[in-house]
Write a protein that holds these residues in place. Structure first.
Motif, PDB file in Angstrom:
ATOM      1  N   LYS A  17       0.848  -1.185   0.000  1.00  0.00           N
ATOM      2  CA  LYS A  17       0.000   0.000   0.000  1.00  0.00           C
ATOM      3  C   LYS A  17       0.886   1.239   0.000  1.00  0.00           C
ATOM      4  O   LYS A  17       1.971   1.251   0.566  1.00  0.00           O
ATOM      5  CB  LYS A  17      -0.898   0.002   1.227  1.00  0.00           C
ATOM      6  CG  LYS A  17      -1.926  -1.108   1.181  1.00  0.00           C
ATOM      7  CD  LYS A  17      -2.971  -0.881   2.231  1.00  0.00           C
ATOM      8  CE  LYS A  17      -4.161  -1.729   2.079  1.00  0.00           C
ATOM      9  NZ  LYS A  17      -4.243  -3.026   2.108  1.00  0.00           N
ATOM     10  N   ARG A  18       0.400   2.279  -0.622  1.00  0.00           N
ATOM     11  CA  ARG A  18       1.132   3.528  -0.677  1.00  0.00           C
ATOM     12  C   ARG A  18       1.160   4.155   0.707  1.00  0.00           C
ATOM     13  O   ARG A  18       0.127   4.237   1.367  1.00  0.00           O
ATOM     14  CB  ARG A  18       0.442   4.465  -1.663  1.00  0.00           C
ATOM     15  CG  ARG A  18       1.194   5.711  -1.908  1.00  0.00           C
ATOM     16  CD  ARG A  18       0.487   6.539  -2.943  1.00  0.00           C
ATOM     17  NE  ARG A  18       1.378   7.605  -3.326  1.00  0.00           N
ATOM     18  CZ  ARG A  18       1.293   8.254  -4.447  1.00  0.00           C
ATOM     19  NH1 ARG A  18       0.360   7.962  -5.302  1.00  0.00           N
ATOM     20  NH2 ARG A  18       2.145   9.207  -4.728  1.00  0.00           N
ATOM     21  N   PRO A  19       2.336   4.562   1.191  1.00  0.00           N
ATOM     22  CA  PRO A  19       2.396   5.159   2.515  1.00  0.00           C
ATOM     23  C   PRO A  19       1.598   6.459   2.557  1.00  0.00           C
ATOM     24  O   PRO A  19       1.612   7.238   1.611  1.00  0.00           O
ATOM     25  CB  PRO A  19       3.877   5.412   2.749  1.00  0.00           C
ATOM     26  CG  PRO A  19       4.519   5.288   1.435  1.00  0.00           C
ATOM     27  CD  PRO A  19       3.630   4.485   0.549  1.00  0.00           C
ATOM     28  N   GLY A  20       0.909   6.670   3.662  1.00  0.00           N
ATOM     29  CA  GLY A  20       0.080   7.855   3.800  1.00  0.00           C
ATOM     30  C   GLY A  20       0.904   9.108   4.047  1.00  0.00           C
ATOM     31  O   GLY A  20       2.087   9.054   4.393  1.00  0.00           O
ATOM     32  N   ARG A  21       0.270  10.237   3.864  1.00  0.00           N
ATOM     33  CA  ARG A  21       0.964  11.509   4.070  1.00  0.00           C
ATOM     34  C   ARG A  21       1.340  11.699   5.522  1.00  0.00           C
ATOM     35  O   ARG A  21       2.398  12.236   5.825  1.00  0.00           O
ATOM     36  CB  ARG A  21       0.071  12.660   3.626  1.00  0.00           C
ATOM     37  CG  ARG A  21      -0.104  12.743   2.153  1.00  0.00           C
ATOM     38  CD  ARG A  21      -0.944  13.925   1.789  1.00  0.00           C
ATOM     39  NE  ARG A  21      -1.130  13.966   0.352  1.00  0.00           N
ATOM     40  CZ  ARG A  21      -1.867  14.852  -0.259  1.00  0.00           C
ATOM     41  NH1 ARG A  21      -2.502  15.756   0.423  1.00  0.00           N
ATOM     42  NH2 ARG A  21      -1.983  14.826  -1.564  1.00  0.00           N
ATOM     43  N   VAL A  22       0.475  11.250   6.426  1.00  0.00           N
ATOM     44  CA  VAL A  22       0.761  11.427   7.850  1.00  0.00           C
ATOM     45  C   VAL A  22       2.023  10.667   8.232  1.00  0.00           C
ATOM     46  O   VAL A  22       2.893  11.196   8.926  1.00  0.00           O
ATOM     47  CB  VAL A  22      -0.445  10.967   8.696  1.00  0.00           C
ATOM     48  CG1 VAL A  22      -0.113  10.995  10.177  1.00  0.00           C
ATOM     49  CG2 VAL A  22      -1.666  11.817   8.399  1.00  0.00           C
ATOM     50  N   ARG A  23       2.135   9.440   7.775  1.00  0.00           N
ATOM     51  CA  ARG A  23       3.320   8.643   8.092  1.00  0.00           C
ATOM     52  C   ARG A  23       4.579   9.280   7.523  1.00  0.00           C
ATOM     53  O   ARG A  23       5.626   9.308   8.158  1.00  0.00           O
ATOM     54  CB  ARG A  23       3.162   7.232   7.545  1.00  0.00           C
ATOM     55  CG  ARG A  23       4.304   6.322   7.999  1.00  0.00           C
ATOM     56  CD  ARG A  23       4.208   4.946   7.429  1.00  0.00           C
ATOM     57  NE  ARG A  23       2.894   4.366   7.637  1.00  0.00           N
ATOM     58  CZ  ARG A  23       2.451   3.313   6.982  1.00  0.00           C
ATOM     59  NH1 ARG A  23       3.199   2.720   6.102  1.00  0.00           N
ATOM     60  NH2 ARG A  23       1.251   2.837   7.209  1.00  0.00           N
ATOM     61  N   VAL A  83       5.069  12.513   6.923  1.00  0.00           N
ATOM     62  CA  VAL A  83       5.376  13.712   7.703  1.00  0.00           C
ATOM     63  C   VAL A  83       5.989  13.325   9.041  1.00  0.00           C
ATOM     64  O   VAL A  83       6.983  13.925   9.486  1.00  0.00           O
ATOM     65  CB  VAL A  83       4.099  14.566   7.907  1.00  0.00           C
ATOM     66  CG1 VAL A  83       4.327  15.641   8.948  1.00  0.00           C
ATOM     67  CG2 VAL A  83       3.685  15.189   6.591  1.00  0.00           C
ATOM     68  N   LEU A  84       5.419  12.322   9.709  1.00  0.00           N
ATOM     69  CA  LEU A  84       5.970  11.894  10.997  1.00  0.00           C
ATOM     70  C   LEU A  84       7.389  11.363  10.845  1.00  0.00           C
ATOM     71  O   LEU A  84       8.246  11.594  11.701  1.00  0.00           O
ATOM     72  CB  LEU A  84       5.072  10.834  11.632  1.00  0.00           C
ATOM     73  CG  LEU A  84       3.743  11.334  12.172  1.00  0.00           C
ATOM     74  CD1 LEU A  84       2.918  10.158  12.681  1.00  0.00           C
ATOM     75  CD2 LEU A  84       3.939  12.359  13.276  1.00  0.00           C
ATOM     76  N   ARG A  85       7.641  10.655   9.765  1.00  0.00           N
ATOM     77  CA  ARG A  85       8.992  10.149   9.539  1.00  0.00           C
ATOM     78  C   ARG A  85       9.973  11.287   9.318  1.00  0.00           C
ATOM     79  O   ARG A  85      11.095  11.279   9.817  1.00  0.00           O
ATOM     80  CB  ARG A  85       8.988   9.197   8.343  1.00  0.00           C
ATOM     81  CG  ARG A  85      10.283   8.413   8.228  1.00  0.00           C
ATOM     82  CD  ARG A  85      10.216   7.395   7.121  1.00  0.00           C
ATOM     83  NE  ARG A  85       9.238   6.364   7.445  1.00  0.00           N
ATOM     84  CZ  ARG A  85       8.463   5.770   6.548  1.00  0.00           C
ATOM     85  NH1 ARG A  85       8.552   6.087   5.282  1.00  0.00           N
ATOM     86  NH2 ARG A  85       7.613   4.849   6.907  1.00  0.00           N
ATOM     87  N   ALA A  86       9.561  12.319   8.570  1.00  0.00           N
ATOM     88  CA  ALA A  86      10.426  13.475   8.326  1.00  0.00           C
ATOM     89  C   ALA A  86      10.690  14.234   9.622  1.00  0.00           C
ATOM     90  O   ALA A  86      11.809  14.685   9.880  1.00  0.00           O
ATOM     91  CB  ALA A  86       9.791  14.396   7.291  1.00  0.00           C
ATOM     92  N   VAL A  87       9.655  14.393  10.441  1.00  0.00           N
ATOM     93  CA  VAL A  87       9.830  15.073  11.728  1.00  0.00           C
ATOM     94  C   VAL A  87      10.734  14.253  12.633  1.00  0.00           C
ATOM     95  O   VAL A  87      11.571  14.797  13.348  1.00  0.00           O
ATOM     96  CB  VAL A  87       8.454  15.321  12.397  1.00  0.00           C
ATOM     97  CG1 VAL A  87       8.614  15.750  13.842  1.00  0.00           C
ATOM     98  CG2 VAL A  87       7.686  16.369  11.623  1.00  0.00           C
ATOM     99  N   GLY A  88      10.593  12.944  12.593  1.00  0.00           N
ATOM    100  CA  GLY A  88      11.425  12.070  13.413  1.00  0.00           C
ATOM    101  C   GLY A  88      12.898  12.169  13.098  1.00  0.00           C
ATOM    102  O   GLY A  88      13.752  11.977  13.964  1.00  0.00           O
ATOM    103  N   HIS A  89      13.226  12.480  11.845  1.00  0.00           N
ATOM    104  CA  HIS A  89      14.628  12.642  11.481  1.00  0.00           C
ATOM    105  C   HIS A  89      15.189  13.971  11.978  1.00  0.00           C
ATOM    106  O   HIS A  89      16.387  14.122  12.151  1.00  0.00           O
ATOM    107  CB  HIS A  89      14.810  12.542   9.969  1.00  0.00           C
ATOM    108  CG  HIS A  89      14.601  11.162   9.432  1.00  0.00           C
ATOM    109  ND1 HIS A  89      15.369  10.085   9.803  1.00  0.00           N
ATOM    110  CD2 HIS A  89      13.682  10.670   8.568  1.00  0.00           C
ATOM    111  CE1 HIS A  89      14.956   9.011   9.190  1.00  0.00           C
ATOM    112  NE2 HIS A  89      13.921   9.333   8.436  1.00  0.00           N
TER     113      HIS A  89
END
Length: 135
Positions: free
Chosen positions: A37-43, A45-51
């Protein structure tokens, strides 16, 4: 298929099994929609913030939130709530600034350049199921 071809009896048996499976619409729907499945926008964004945000900043924000909420619930004056908001924002900002400063300092000590990693070239990037155009 490698090996000898199927006999007539095996082909008939296989056709019967396939026709029985085609009649099961629920299974057919599950199999047709199964896959990556295509990763959602929320995931994303959270991954980018986590970095970008370190654990120390998150811990500081959580602790300061708990302290400010505890004080704010006991004395719910407007002046106290405004002061707590200012203190909370200043503390979290200081934690973010300190984290960024330490990250830059450790990067300069190790000799790494502190530049954003370039985007991957499309030809080198791994192809994902949602990148393929529908045929």
């Amino acid at each position: 298929m490698d090996g000898p071809a199927l006999s007539g009896w095996e082909r008939r048996l296989l056709e019967e099994i396939e026709s029985d499976l085609r009649q099961d619409t629920k299974l057919d729907r599950k199999l047709s929609t199964m896959g990556a499945k295509r990763p959602g926008r929320v995931r994303r964004v959270l991954r980018a913030v986590g970095h970008r945000v370190t654990a120390g900043v998150v811990l500081t924000a959580v602790v300061m939130t708990a302290i400010c909420l505890g004080v704010g619930v006991r004395t719910p004056n407007t002046a106290v709530l405004v002061a707590l908001g200012v203190v909370w924002a200043a503390t979290v900002s200081a934690a973010v600034a300190t984290s960024e400063l330490l990250r830059r300092r450790s990067a300069s000590r190790s000799g790494r350049a502190l530049v954003a990693e370039p985007e991957e070239h499309p030809e080198r990037r791994e192809r994902r199921p949602w990148d393929r155009p529908e045929a």
